[in-house]
Design a protein around this motif. Structure first.
Motif, mmCIF file in Angstrom:
data_model
loop_
_atom_site.group_PDB
_atom_site.id
_atom_site.type_symbol
_atom_site.label_atom_id
_atom_site.label_comp_id
_atom_site.label_asym_id
_atom_site.label_seq_id
_atom_site.Cartn_x
_atom_site.Cartn_y
_atom_site.Cartn_z
ATOM 1 N N ASN A 93 9.739 -27.648 20.121
ATOM 2 C CA ASN A 93 11.065 -27.461 20.690
ATOM 3 C C ASN A 93 11.313 -28.617 21.647
ATOM 4 N N LYS A 94 12.429 -29.341 21.423
ATOM 5 C CA LYS A 94 12.668 -30.561 22.194
ATOM 6 C C LYS A 94 12.975 -30.256 23.648
ATOM 7 N N ASP A 95 13.524 -29.093 23.933
ATOM 8 C CA ASP A 95 13.871 -28.769 25.326
ATOM 9 C C ASP A 95 12.686 -28.191 26.097
ATOM 10 N N SER A 96 12.052 -27.176 25.520
ATOM 11 C CA SER A 96 10.968 -26.527 26.274
ATOM 12 C C SER A 96 9.661 -27.286 26.116
ATOM 13 N N LYS A 97 9.615 -28.228 25.157
ATOM 14 C CA LYS A 97 8.400 -29.006 24.847
ATOM 15 C C LYS A 97 7.262 -28.106 24.367
ATOM 16 N N LYS A 98 7.600 -26.917 23.894
ATOM 17 C CA LYS A 98 6.563 -26.014 23.398
ATOM 18 C C LYS A 98 6.385 -26.215 21.897
ATOM 19 N N ARG A 99 5.134 -26.028 21.470
ATOM 20 C CA ARG A 99 4.806 -26.249 20.064
ATOM 21 C C ARG A 99 4.561 -24.901 19.390
ATOM 22 N N TYR A 100 5.063 -24.745 18.179
ATOM 23 C CA TYR A 100 4.906 -23.483 17.451
ATOM 24 C C TYR A 100 4.490 -23.748 16.024
ATOM 25 N N ARG A 101 3.955 -22.674 15.409
ATOM 26 C CA ARG A 101 3.759 -22.736 13.963
ATOM 27 C C ARG A 101 5.062 -22.285 13.345
ATOM 28 N N ALA A 102 5.626 -23.123 12.482
ATOM 29 C CA ALA A 102 6.933 -22.808 11.900
ATOM 30 C C ALA A 102 6.872 -21.503 11.112
ATOM 31 N N ASP A 103 5.762 -21.304 10.381
ATOM 32 C CA ASP A 103 5.680 -20.074 9.579
ATOM 33 C C ASP A 103 5.590 -18.838 10.475
ATOM 34 N N VAL A 104 4.947 -18.987 11.632
ATOM 35 C CA VAL A 104 4.813 -17.833 12.541
ATOM 36 C C VAL A 104 6.170 -17.486 13.158
ATOM 37 N N LEU A 105 6.962 -18.499 13.478
ATOM 38 C CA LEU A 105 8.307 -18.231 14.015
ATOM 39 C C LEU A 105 9.115 -17.397 13.020
ATOM 40 N N ILE A 106 9.000 -17.796 11.752
ATOM 41 C CA ILE A 106 9.773 -17.093 10.721
ATOM 42 C C ILE A 106 9.209 -15.681 10.491
ATOM 43 N N GLU A 107 7.871 -15.584 10.480
ATOM 44 C CA GLU A 107 7.268 -14.253 10.298
ATOM 45 C C GLU A 107 7.626 -13.318 11.459
ATOM 46 N N ASP A 108 7.681 -13.867 12.659
ATOM 47 C CA ASP A 108 8.053 -13.033 13.804
ATOM 48 C C ASP A 108 9.488 -12.528 13.678
ATOM 49 N N TYR A 109 10.338 -13.388 13.115
ATOM 50 C CA TYR A 109 11.732 -12.985 12.891
ATOM 51 C C TYR A 109 11.769 -11.786 11.935
ATOM 52 N N VAL A 110 10.960 -11.882 10.865
ATOM 53 C CA VAL A 110 10.896 -10.782 9.901
ATOM 54 C C VAL A 110 10.270 -9.546 10.554
ATOM 55 N N GLY A 111 9.305 -9.789 11.431
ATOM 56 C CA GLY A 111 8.689 -8.676 12.172
ATOM 57 C C GLY A 111 9.729 -7.897 12.961
ATOM 58 N N LYS A 112 10.719 -8.616 13.483
ATOM 59 C CA LYS A 112 11.774 -7.939 14.244
ATOM 60 C C LYS A 112 12.624 -7.064 13.319
ATOM 61 N N LEU A 113 12.818 -7.536 12.085
ATOM 62 C CA LEU A 113 13.550 -6.702 11.119
ATOM 63 C C LEU A 113 12.746 -5.431 10.827
#
Ligand code: ATP
Length: 513
Positions: A93-113
């Motif tokens: 993330n360019k603003d927070s400078k935090k690094r993520y796994r792209a697949d985990v971000l998407i899986e977490d989104y599905v987790g919310k569903l």
């Protein structure tokens, strides 16, 4: 316990307070995603390992153990595909400078569903009461069906894009779903890049002769390179398995979930070698067998589910996870993979040595197929620990914190408590400890009122408290209190060993498989 986040925080702080898990090098402010197991944690971990080992090795006459070295010849990792393909898709993330796994971000989104679906179910169950039919509701409620279809479509698209290495589409998906940085909410993302997870190190003293090595990212390859050694010296006949527990290392990008995702962790893996063509049957059998092992611990059938993979690793022709309901939702606990003959063939190619088996039943020589079961010991620890930690409202209006560990896994099986610190009661209590410690881990505790001592042992996960009182002096009996029910029972000292054994014996638990 209020919400998931609260519950998870309690798990982490309880693990520390009761000597289960500490942050590594804490006095130097810790090392991220590296943990140490303390006096109780080391026992729980050892008991889980043993429970697995007995079920795998001791109870199966066609499975043997192995303890391969962590360092392996570097070509191993060329052959296994880890040098070229053991990558995670990362995004910054360019603003927070935090690094993520792209697949985990998407899986977490599905987790919310998924969480939304659960909410709808809970609401409907309340509304319809006894007449509520969950299966029908899940199949017909338009909102639920919509969430489910959306989640599936997202995961399918992600799977396909990752398989094709279409990282631009993975980024597009994140943008389309308007996924923000979990910390800052910012949606200002970099492109998705691949990142190799292996830790490198060097073997040898001088810079020019040193050899580049990797710390093993999985224990499986130690089994594959020893396949023929074990088969020959153990005169093993296919189908047979080799089981191993040991440390593995991965330079994980996202490492914020306590011992769920660590950079140094322990795996318990079993590779089962089978005749080509029979792998599907064995795969199904091991899926079933491993789920039974989990269920034998009595942590609730509803807390497990299978997740069949859409996106298969380069070596697999079928793969499924056993997912567990962690405090942060359903996540992978164990993987069962049908690995084909990929690994053995690759090692044949890279080493120039044959890794084949002559099958006398069909008079044929072949490279065996492999079905693997792979579970993280630390992840299993977290499953057991988080599921066991409960807060109970008692009849007298107070609450008690109790760690309802399966008794077979509990670090301390019994605590012996003299009611008072005089009149010869401590002596009797210590004598009981001396006798029992040949068979079980037992503790002695004489500090504070007995009620407080019970609570301390409840929070520690000790299944039994044995109290020595003044009657003991004349009737040779003690009161034994059960952690989960808080029931108390008067028994002869001579009966203690058999009573405890009944509850903690591995046999009695594994028989439930
Ligand atoms: P994930 O998708 O969670 O990264 P994975 O699919 O890469 O896991 P495998 O390579 O199949 O995991 O490893 C088998 C098991 O090892 C996992 O089911 C998990 O229990 C455990 N494991 C993997 N990575 C870690 C880690 N970083 N920390 C703790 N346990 C791990």
């Amino acid at each position: 316990m209020a919400n998931q986040e609260d519950k998870f925080k309690k798990v982490v702080s309880h693990a520390k307070e009761y000597g289960y898990v500490f942050q590594s090098s804490e006095i130097y402010d810790g090392l991220s995603a590296v943990y140490d197991y303390a006096q109780n944690g080391v026992e729980l971990k050892k008991n889980i390992r043993e429970y697995w080992w007995k079920a795998m090795v001791q109870m199966n006459d066609n499975i043997v153990g192995l303890d391969a070295a962590i360092f392996m010849h570097p070509t191993t990792w060329k052959a296994s595909g880890h040098v070229d393909a053991f990558n995670d898709p990362l995004i910054d993330n360019k603003d927070s400078k935090k690094r993520y796994r792209a697949d985990v971000l998407i899986e977490d989104y599905v987790g919310k569903l998924d969480a939304k679906i659960e909410k709808e179910v809970a609401k409907a169950a309340k509304r319809f009461g006894e007449s509520f039919d969950k299966t029908e509701f899940l199949a017909t409620n338009t909102r639920v069906v919509g969430y489910k279809a959306k989640g599936e479509a997202i995961l399918q698209r992600m799977g396909k894009s990752l398989e094709k290495e279409d990282l631009a589409d993975v980024k597009l998906l994140i943008e389309e779903l308007e996924i923000g940085c979990p910390l800052s909410g910012s949606k200002n993302w970099t492109d998705v890049k691949q990142f190799n997870l292996m830790f490198g190190t060097k073997l040898g003293a001088s810079a020019d002769t040193a050899m580049d090595l990797y710390l093993r990212p999985e224990t499986a390859q130690g089994i594959f390179v020893n396949f023929l050694n074990v088969q020959k010296t153990g005169r093993m006949k296919i189908p047979f398995g080799i089981a191993q527990t040991g440390k593995a290392f991965r330079n994980e990008i996202v490492a914020r979930q306590f011992i769920f995702r660590m950079r140094e962790f322990e795996q318990m893996e079993m590779q089962f070698f089978v005749r080509p063509g029979t792998q599907k049957e064995w795969y199904e059998q091991w899926k079933e067998n491993r789920l039974k092992w989990h269920l034998s611990l009595g942590m609730g059938e509803d807390n497990y589910r299978f997740h069949d993979h859409d996106k298969l690793a380069h070596y697999a022709d079928a793969a499924a996870d056993i997912e567990f309901r962690f405090p942060f939702g359903f996540k992978e606990l164990e993987g069962i993979h049908s690995r084909t003959d990929f690994d053995l063939k690759a090692h044949e190619e890279h080493s120039g040595k044959k890794l084949q088996y002559f099958d006398p039943e069909i008079n044929e020589r072949y490279v065996p197929y492999v079905v693997e079961t792979s579970i993280g010991l630390d992840r299993m620890f977290l499953a057991v620990f988080s599921n066991s930690l409960q807060e109970e409202a008692l009849e007298n209006g107070t609450t008690r914190t109790v760690l309802k560990l399966p008794a077979v896994l509990a670090p301390t099986k019994a605590a012996v408590l003299p009611l008072v610190k005089k009149d010869g009661l401590p002596e009797i209590a210590k004598k009981i400890v001396e006798d029992l410690k040949w068979d079980f881990n037992v503790a002695y505790d004489e500090k504070d009122a007995v009620g407080r001592r019970y609570r301390r042992q409840d929070a520690n996960g000790t299944p039994f408290c044995i109290t020595v009182d003044h009657d003991t002096l004349t009737d040779d009996s003690v009161t034994i209190r059960h952690r989960d029910t808080m029931e108390q029972q008067r028994v002869k000292i001579s009966e203690l060993k058999a009573l405890i054994k009944e509850e903690v014996d591995v046999k009695n638990w594994l028989m439930k498989m």
